[in-house]
Design a protein around this motif. Structure first.
Motif, PDB file in Angstrom:
ATOM      1  N   LEU A 196       0.835  -1.204   0.000  1.00 45.03           N
ATOM      2  CA  LEU A 196       0.000   0.000   0.000  1.00 45.03           C
ATOM      3  C   LEU A 196       0.864   1.247   0.000  1.00 45.03           C
ATOM      4  N   THR A 197       0.414   2.269  -0.705  1.00 44.67           N
ATOM      5  CA  THR A 197       1.036   3.578  -0.528  1.00 44.67           C
ATOM      6  C   THR A 197      -0.005   4.664  -0.607  1.00 44.67           C
ATOM      7  N   LEU A 198       0.261   5.768   0.081  1.00 39.23           N
ATOM      8  CA  LEU A 198      -0.520   6.984  -0.104  1.00 39.23           C
ATOM      9  C   LEU A 198       0.365   7.888  -0.932  1.00 39.23           C
ATOM     10  N   GLY A 199      -0.065   8.173  -2.139  1.00 40.27           N
ATOM     11  CA  GLY A 199       0.759   8.981  -3.018  1.00 40.27           C
ATOM     12  C   GLY A 199       0.019   9.329  -4.294  1.00 40.27           C
ATOM     13  N   LEU A 228       5.461  -1.656   8.387  1.00 38.91           N
ATOM     14  CA  LEU A 228       5.859  -0.336   7.875  1.00 38.91           C
ATOM     15  C   LEU A 228       7.359  -0.205   8.038  1.00 38.91           C
ATOM     16  N   GLY A 229       7.918   0.875   7.492  1.00 35.42           N
ATOM     17  CA  GLY A 229       9.307   1.188   7.768  1.00 35.42           C
ATOM     18  C   GLY A 229       9.410   1.869   9.123  1.00 35.42           C
ATOM     19  N   ASN A 230      10.596   1.838   9.707  1.00 34.45           N
ATOM     20  CA  ASN A 230      10.834   2.506  10.991  1.00 34.45           C
ATOM     21  C   ASN A 230      10.632   4.008  10.861  1.00 34.45           C
TER      22      ASN A 230
HETATM   23  N1  LIG Z   1       2.554   8.216   2.208  1.00 35.91           N
HETATM   24  C1  LIG Z   1       2.764   7.005   2.745  1.00 35.91           C
HETATM   25  N2  LIG Z   1       2.226   5.899   2.184  1.00 35.91           N
HETATM   26  C2  LIG Z   1       2.407   4.664   2.726  1.00 35.91           C
HETATM   27  N3  LIG Z   1       3.144   4.450   3.824  1.00 35.91           N
HETATM   28  C3  LIG Z   1       3.719   5.518   4.412  1.00 35.91           C
HETATM   29  C4  LIG Z   1       3.563   6.844   3.924  1.00 35.91           C
HETATM   30  N4  LIG Z   1       4.265   7.679   4.734  1.00 35.91           N
HETATM   31  C5  LIG Z   1       4.839   6.906   5.675  1.00 35.91           C
HETATM   32  N5  LIG Z   1       4.517   5.604   5.493  1.00 35.91           N
HETATM   33  C6  LIG Z   1       4.965   4.422   6.267  1.00 35.91           C
HETATM   34  O1  LIG Z   1       5.282   4.800   7.581  1.00 35.91           O
HETATM   35  C7  LIG Z   1       6.675   4.594   7.868  1.00 35.91           C
HETATM   36  C8  LIG Z   1       7.158   5.651   8.824  1.00 35.91           C
HETATM   37  O2  LIG Z   1       7.015   6.933   8.254  1.00 35.91           O
HETATM   38  P1  LIG Z   1       7.230   8.287   9.076  1.00 35.91           P
HETATM   39  O3  LIG Z   1       6.454   8.167  10.344  1.00 35.91           O
HETATM   40  O4  LIG Z   1       6.686   9.355   8.165  1.00 35.91           O
HETATM   41  O5  LIG Z   1       8.703   8.426   9.313  1.00 35.91           O
HETATM   42  C9  LIG Z   1       7.330   4.592   6.506  1.00 35.91           C
HETATM   43  O6  LIG Z   1       8.557   3.890   6.506  1.00 35.91           O
HETATM   44  C10 LIG Z   1       6.272   3.890   5.663  1.00 35.91           C
HETATM   45  O7  LIG Z   1       6.318   2.483   5.862  1.00 35.91           O
END
Ligand SMILES: Nc1ncnc2c1ncn2[C@@H]1O[C@H](COP(=O)(O)O)[C@@H](O)[C@H]1O
Ligand SMILES: Cc1cc2nc3c(=O)[nH]c(=O)nc-3n(C[C@H](O)[C@H](O)[C@H](O)COP(=O)(O)OP(=O)(O)OC[C@H]3O[C@@H](n4cnc5c(N)ncnc54)[C@H](O)[C@@H]3O)c2cc1C
Lengths: 262, 329
Positions: free
Chosen positions: A67-70, A122-124
């Motif tokens: 999934l992505t929001l973009g 998700l990523g960190n």
């Molecule tokens: N626009 C997005 N769409 C999808 N996943 C997101 C998005 N922004 C952040 N994430 C997920 O949230 C994690 C942490 O993001 P952040 O809290 O913005 O540092 C990222 O590594 C992604 O896995």
């Protein structure tokens, strides 16, 4: 069955020199490629392993959805993940520039609540905004437990007991183990697994997958960004001692002069 | 009122926590308000004097079964109790994995934004209720973002090694112990076991060395560190590495230099095959002399260094080792 949702974010590949747009609101991405963060690459790898039961604990297989929001451009990153073994993709179509971490988390939560995802990876932290929050805000919105900064995640599925996610985290005193009941949220830190490369057949399959596009639920409340700034460039004052192994004498002369060679 | 979440180890407040308290003290002085700290779990001996010496007037110490093992939600619940008790305007945490996690949980629970990796406050003190404007690192540290935190409390983390750790006048902080009630749901995700690493985890040798030889991705593989380690030994120094090296599992984390590793200040630092990303620079900027060895003459580490050799570390470092041994006879 474990259904995994893995969240990635399209970001400019800022490995080289970074320039800003004229309004100082974004990185000028005209001349660079796009990518996702190293943490998210590892999250995709873990999602694919769990879904396909490769070294994923006692999991009995399942699905991996990316999934992505973009914007529409982010389909490029979704296709890459599909090429690596994800079987479905969701695009929440919106310009992420106006979205703060709470906004992103709320939109992801809406998708999770519609689907039946046992585990959200998700990523960190995202490679551009580095907010360190989306996973935690998402877990809170869903009322699920969250483990942060996991190097590895395995799923344990045994007859008669609830399914659990076992995550390992490199903590200050050694490797920490978390064991949480699913459904759960885990954010992944790079390093625990080696992300795979796409195969030709994987890429072919990825082309055929229909990407589910959804509209955001609400107007975003914003990220608080006022403007971006580049740190001032420092003039270089380096003295080059030489090139290659021939410079060894000059190096040792210098180390002797600095009083550290003997 | 400014409140800092302080991480501790057996010796007291950790280095990035002390930096964060130093940063918070400047903010407290500007707003003419008190500076408090909150500690969760074990309280190391001497921490009242240690943090008192940084200008902390009160330490809120959360104890009890709910916070004995680390868990992001549970520890944030404890910090949240201290925030309510003190009515803090600004809450700061160190920009470490746990600091980030606790701050993000806290900001989520009280439903306010959070700014990660702050390096400066450009406007406001937080005390007058006006929005706080901060500068923080984004895009892997290569760009700064100015961000507003309009709500109270303002929650932020301070980037590691971006500010100097500087004690103030000696003093002792008052102790307020409390045992927060932790909801069942906040106890679900917490550490159930720790496998202590076998090797010596301490970075003491690295941070106290007069000479540090650094090695980064240029080492090429886990087997590419022998010459750098030998140079460190010949110079009576220590080996340090970049985060890429620890992430790839080539070397242990306690050898990492940088924002999320150790901060070094040796007489001589010899980074080999390290590009000099801002997060690495944060840990080595206070080295007295830097001698970079890199194949790329435009690498930031080379342009920022005092001296450089342009070349392959696998050729240059063994040649330097041989030259040292030759001169020693
Ligand atoms: N626009 C997005 N769409 C999808 N996943 C997101 C998005 N922004 C952040 N994430 C997920 O949230 C994690 C942490 O993001 P952040 O809290 O913005 O540092 C990222 O590594 C992604 O896995
Ligand atoms: C929140 C956050 C925190 C971070 N914290 C840290 C931290 O604490 N410490 C840290 O180090 N990084 C940290 N990083 C990562 C940092 O941004 C860089 O990715 C990292 O420092 C790069 O490591 P490197 O220089 O070894 O690798 P690279 O950037 O890949 O550079 C390799 C260098 O080696 C040179 N080279 C290649 N081969 C050779 C050869 N044979 N001989 C000589 N030179 C060669 C290349 O020219 C290049 O300059 C952090 C990043 C983030 C986002």
């Amino acid at each position: 069955m474990t259904n995994v949702l893995v969240c990635i974010k399209r970001v400019p590949d800022a490995a080289g020199e970074v320039t800003l747009t004229a309004d100082a609101q974004a990185v000028d991405a005209r001349f660079v490629g796009f990518t996702i963060s190293a943490h998210e690459n590892c999250a995709v790898e873990l999602a694919v392993r769990i879904a396909s039961q490769e070294g994923s604990g006692t999991a009995t297989g399942g699905t991996a959805t990316v999934l992505t929001l973009g914007t529409d451009d982010a389909v490029e990153q979704l296709r890459t993940a599909l090429g690596l073994g994800c079987s479905a993709a969701v695009l929440i179509e919106a310009d992420p520039a106006g979205y703060g971490p709470a906004d992103v988390a709320r939109e992801i939560a809406a998708v999770v609540e519609r689907g039946a995802y046992d585990l959200v990876l998700l990523g960190n932290d995202a490679a551009d905004t580095g907010d360190f929050q989306v996973g935690i805000r998402l877990a809170h919105a869903l009322g699920r437990p969250v483990v942060n900064g996991a190097s590895t995640v395995e799923v344990s599925q045994e007859e008669g007991t609830a399914d659990t996610a076992i995550a390992r985290v490199a903590g200050p005193d050694g490797v920490e183990t978390y064991q949480v009941p699913m459904p759960a949220v885990v954010t992944v830190l790079e390093g625990g697994v080696e992300p795979r490369y796409p195969t030709i057949s994987g890429r072919m399959k990825a082309k055929k997958v229909k990407i589910e596009t959804v509209a955001p639920q609400r107007e975003p409340s914003g990220s608080g960004r006022v403007r971006l700034l580049l740190p001032p460039a420092q003039p270089s004052a380096v003295e080059v001692l030489g090139e290659g192994p021939d410079a060894a004498k000059a190096v040792v002369d210098l180390l002797e002069k600095l009083g550290v060679a003997r | 009122m400014i409140l800092v979440f302080v991480e501790t180890d057996a010796t007291g407040a950790t280095e990035v926590s002390r930096e964060t308290v130093t940063f918070a003290r400047t903010l407290a002085e500007r707003s003419d308000g008190p500076l408090h700290a909150v500690i969760v779990g074990d309280r190391p001996a001497g921490v009242l004097d240690q943090l008192g010496g940084y200008g902390v007037s009160e330490i809120h110490h959360a104890t009890g079964d709910g916070v004995a093992a680390y868990g992001g939600a549970a520890w944030a619940a404890a910090v949240q109790a201290a925030v309510s008790a003190t009515d803090a305007d600004v809450v700061l945490a160190p920009g470490t994995p746990r600091g980030m996690e606790v701050a993000a949980h806290l900001a989520t629970r009280v439903d306010v934004p959070m700014a990660a990796n702050v390096v400066g406050v450009s406007d406001g003190t937080g005390a007058d209720g006006a929005p706080l404007r901060v500068a923080r690192q984004v895009v892997g540290g290569s760009v700064l973002e100015e961000m507003v935190l309009p709500e109270r409390p303002a929650v932020l983390t301070v980037a590691g090694h971006a500010v100097v750790d500087e004690p103030g006048a000696p003093a002792t902080a008052a102790l307020r112990e409390f045992s927060p009630e932790i909801a069942e749901a906040d106890l679900v995700a917490r550490v159930v076991s720790i496998e202590a690493a076998e090797a010596d985890l301490s970075s003491a040798a690295l941070t106290s060395a007069r000479v540090v030889v650094g090695a980064g991705r240029g080492a090429g593989s886990a087997d590419g560190f022998d010459a750098a380690a030998e140079l460190a030994e010949l110079l009576g120094g220590a080996l340090g590495v970049s985060r890429v090296v620890t992430s790839l599992g080539w070397r242990p984390h306690h050898e990492q230099i940088g924002q999320t590793g150790s901060r070094i200040s040796p007489d001589v630092y010899i980074p080999c095959g390290i590009s000099g990303a801002i997060q690495h620079w944060a840990g080595c900027a206070s080295s007295k002399t830097i001698v970079a060895i890199n194949t790329d003459e435009n690498a930031p580490m080379v342009t920022k260094a005092n001296y450089a050799v342009i070349g392959d570390m696998h050729e240059v470092v063994p040649a330097v080792n041989a030259e040292i041994k030759r001169r020693r006879g």
